[in-house]
Design a protein around this motif. Structure first.
Motif, short mmCIF file in Angstrom:
data_model
loop_
_atom_site.label_atom_id
_atom_site.label_comp_id
_atom_site.label_asym_id
_atom_site.label_seq_id
_atom_site.Cartn_x
_atom_site.Cartn_y
_atom_site.Cartn_z
N TRP A 28 0.87 -1.18 0.00
CA TRP A 28 0.00 0.00 0.00
C TRP A 28 0.91 1.22 0.00
O TRP A 28 2.13 1.08 0.13
N SER A 29 0.33 2.39 -0.17
CA SER A 29 1.13 3.60 -0.36
C SER A 29 1.04 4.53 0.86
O SER A 29 0.08 5.30 0.98
N PRO A 30 2.02 4.47 1.74
CA PRO A 30 1.98 5.36 2.91
C PRO A 30 2.41 6.78 2.55
O PRO A 30 3.05 7.01 1.51
N ARG A 31 2.06 7.72 3.39
CA ARG A 31 2.61 9.08 3.27
C ARG A 31 3.54 9.39 4.44
O ARG A 31 4.26 10.39 4.40
N SER A 32 3.51 8.57 5.46
CA SER A 32 4.48 8.73 6.54
C SER A 32 5.66 7.79 6.29
O SER A 32 5.47 6.56 6.20
N PHE A 84 1.08 19.84 -2.03
CA PHE A 84 0.48 18.74 -1.25
C PHE A 84 1.50 17.61 -1.06
O PHE A 84 1.67 17.08 0.05
N ASN A 85 2.17 17.25 -2.15
CA ASN A 85 3.14 16.15 -2.05
C ASN A 85 4.40 16.56 -1.30
O ASN A 85 5.01 15.74 -0.60
N GLN A 86 4.79 17.83 -1.43
CA GLN A 86 5.96 18.30 -0.66
C GLN A 86 5.67 18.21 0.85
O GLN A 86 6.58 18.10 1.65
N THR A 136 6.49 2.15 -1.12
CA THR A 136 6.61 3.11 -2.23
C THR A 136 5.32 3.89 -2.31
O THR A 136 4.25 3.42 -1.89
N HIS A 137 5.41 5.09 -2.85
CA HIS A 137 4.20 5.90 -3.08
C HIS A 137 4.41 6.71 -4.36
O HIS A 137 5.27 7.58 -4.42
N SER A 138 3.65 6.36 -5.38
CA SER A 138 3.74 7.07 -6.67
C SER A 138 3.06 8.43 -6.58
O SER A 138 2.08 8.60 -5.86
N MET A 139 3.57 9.36 -7.39
CA MET A 139 2.97 10.70 -7.43
C MET A 139 2.92 11.22 -8.86
O MET A 139 3.94 11.30 -9.55
N ALA A 140 1.69 11.57 -9.28
CA ALA A 140 1.53 12.30 -10.54
C ALA A 140 1.60 13.80 -10.27
O ALA A 140 1.74 14.59 -11.21
N GLY A 141 1.49 14.16 -9.01
CA GLY A 141 1.46 15.57 -8.63
C GLY A 141 2.85 16.20 -8.60
O GLY A 141 3.46 16.36 -7.53
N PRO A 186 -9.25 3.12 5.58
CA PRO A 186 -9.18 1.81 4.93
C PRO A 186 -9.06 1.96 3.41
O PRO A 186 -9.45 2.98 2.85
N ARG A 187 -8.51 0.96 2.75
CA ARG A 187 -8.35 1.00 1.29
C ARG A 187 -9.60 0.42 0.64
O ARG A 187 -10.25 -0.45 1.19
N SER A 188 -9.92 0.91 -0.54
CA SER A 188 -11.09 0.38 -1.24
C SER A 188 -10.76 0.15 -2.71
O SER A 188 -9.84 0.77 -3.25
N ARG A 189 -11.49 -0.73 -3.34
CA ARG A 189 -11.30 -1.04 -4.75
C ARG A 189 -12.64 -1.34 -5.41
O ARG A 189 -13.59 -1.76 -4.75
N LYS A 190 -12.68 -1.14 -6.72
CA LYS A 190 -13.85 -1.52 -7.50
C LYS A 190 -13.99 -3.04 -7.48
O LYS A 190 -12.98 -3.75 -7.48
C1 LIG Z 1 0.36 7.13 -11.19
C2 LIG Z 1 -0.02 7.44 -9.76
C3 LIG Z 1 -0.05 8.76 -9.36
C4 LIG Z 1 -0.34 9.09 -8.02
N1 LIG Z 1 -0.23 10.40 -7.62
C5 LIG Z 1 -0.33 10.69 -6.31
C6 LIG Z 1 -0.02 12.00 -5.83
O1 LIG Z 1 0.37 12.90 -6.59
N2 LIG Z 1 -0.12 12.23 -4.50
C7 LIG Z 1 -0.52 11.27 -3.61
O2 LIG Z 1 -0.58 11.56 -2.42
N3 LIG Z 1 -0.80 10.00 -4.02
C8 LIG Z 1 -0.70 9.70 -5.34
N4 LIG Z 1 -0.92 8.40 -5.78
C9 LIG Z 1 -1.30 7.34 -4.82
C10 LIG Z 1 -2.72 6.82 -5.05
O3 LIG Z 1 -3.65 7.74 -4.56
C11 LIG Z 1 -2.85 5.45 -4.37
O4 LIG Z 1 -1.98 4.53 -5.01
C12 LIG Z 1 -4.28 4.93 -4.45
O5 LIG Z 1 -5.12 5.71 -3.65
C13 LIG Z 1 -4.38 3.47 -4.01
O6 LIG Z 1 -3.82 3.33 -2.73
P1 LIG Z 1 -2.75 2.18 -2.41
O7 LIG Z 1 -1.55 2.45 -3.29
O8 LIG Z 1 -2.42 2.37 -0.96
O9 LIG Z 1 -3.36 0.88 -2.74
C14 LIG Z 1 -0.66 8.06 -7.10
C15 LIG Z 1 -0.65 6.72 -7.53
C16 LIG Z 1 -0.32 6.41 -8.84
C17 LIG Z 1 -0.24 4.96 -9.24
#
Ligand SMILES: Cc1cc2nc3c(=O)[nH]c(=O)nc-3n(C[C@H](O)[C@H](O)[C@H](O)COP(=O)(O)O)c2cc1C
Length: 207
Positions: A28-32, A84-86, A136-141, A186-190
């Motif tokens: 999952w993608s933490p921010r901390s 926001f991401n910074q 890991t946490h991806s960011m498009a922002g 909590p995390r959710s999915r389709k």
């Molecule tokens: C391509 C991509 C871009 C994303 N951009 C951001 C972002 O800019 N900022 C952020 O806080 N999370 C970002 N996320 C995280 C998603 O919101 C997160 O992966 C999604 O809510 C599902 O949560 P999970 O990874 O914990 O399963 C991004 C994820 C992906 C894959």
């Protein structure tokens, strides 16, 4: 009441169907992020896994610019992130920018699947990291034009996402209330019927 990092990790765990890879369910993608550094050998393992990602024509069009804390590349990537991401990503010890060549090496013709391949490589990266206990946490922002300019990325490369990589931190290290709320949500999915189709507009009978 504040939750510990372990409690958050547990509540983020996906509800699985038997036979799904455990690492798929636990990623999952933490921010901390904690201030624990990632060992170079582990970072190498992550990219060794990336190497074996499938790609169109085996072009392997991906390139990853890796910035480790305090490096110039880290500072440059961080500077392109939206506010926001910074607000959270600076705690991660590694910031990565994934890009892909949009031209095939053998004849310079367009590779229309470059971004697809980069996404596949990024998924491999995330799962290999998760298998090592690394988040890991991806960011498009982020500002793509600024990133291209400041990092000297040629026009023939398409930019993907920035990836924060490191160890999950304690949720209460997030001082902004909004970030803390997202961290413990909590995390959710389709459901499958929304994206697995047996014909257009007709869900498959899976799930
Ligand atoms: C391509 C991509 C871009 C994303 N951009 C951001 C972002 O800019 N900022 C952020 O806080 N999370 C970002 N996320 C995280 C998603 O919101 C997160 O992966 C999604 O809510 C599902 O949560 P999970 O990874 O914990 O399963 C991004 C994820 C992906 C894959």
């Amino acid at each position: 009441m504040t939750l510990s990092a372990v409690e958050v990790h547990n509540l983020k765990h996906a509800i699985g169907v038997a036979g799904v890879l455990p690492v798929v369910l636990s990623r999952w993608s933490p921010r901390s992020f904690s201030n624990r550094e990632v060992a170079p050998a582990d970072l190498e393992r992550v990219f060794e896994a990336v190497r074996w990602t499938a790609s169109s024509n085996n072009e392997q069009p991906w390139r990853f610019l890796v910035g480790t804390r305090n490096s110039l590349t880290y500072k440059k990537i961080f500077s392109t992130l939206i506010e926001f991401n910074q607000g959270w990503a600076g705690a991660a010890p590694v910031l990565i920018l994934g890009v892909a060549s949009t031209k095939f090496t053998h004849d310079g013709s367009p590779n229309t699947h470059a971004l697809y391949d980069l996404g596949a490589a990024a998924a491999t990266l995330a799962l290999q990291a998760a298998s090592l206990g690394i988040s890991t946490h991806s960011m498009a922002g982020y500002d793509q034009d600024a990133a291209r300019q400041i990092l000297g990325i040629p026009e023939s490369y398409i930019l993907g996402a920035v990836i924060a990589l490191g160890y999950q931190g304690e949720p209460n290290a997030l001082v902004q209330e909004q970030l803390l709320a997202m961290e413990i949500a909590p995390r959710s999915r389709k459901p499958l019927k929304e994206f697995v189709l047996s014909a257009w507009d007709q869900p498959s009978n899976l799930g």
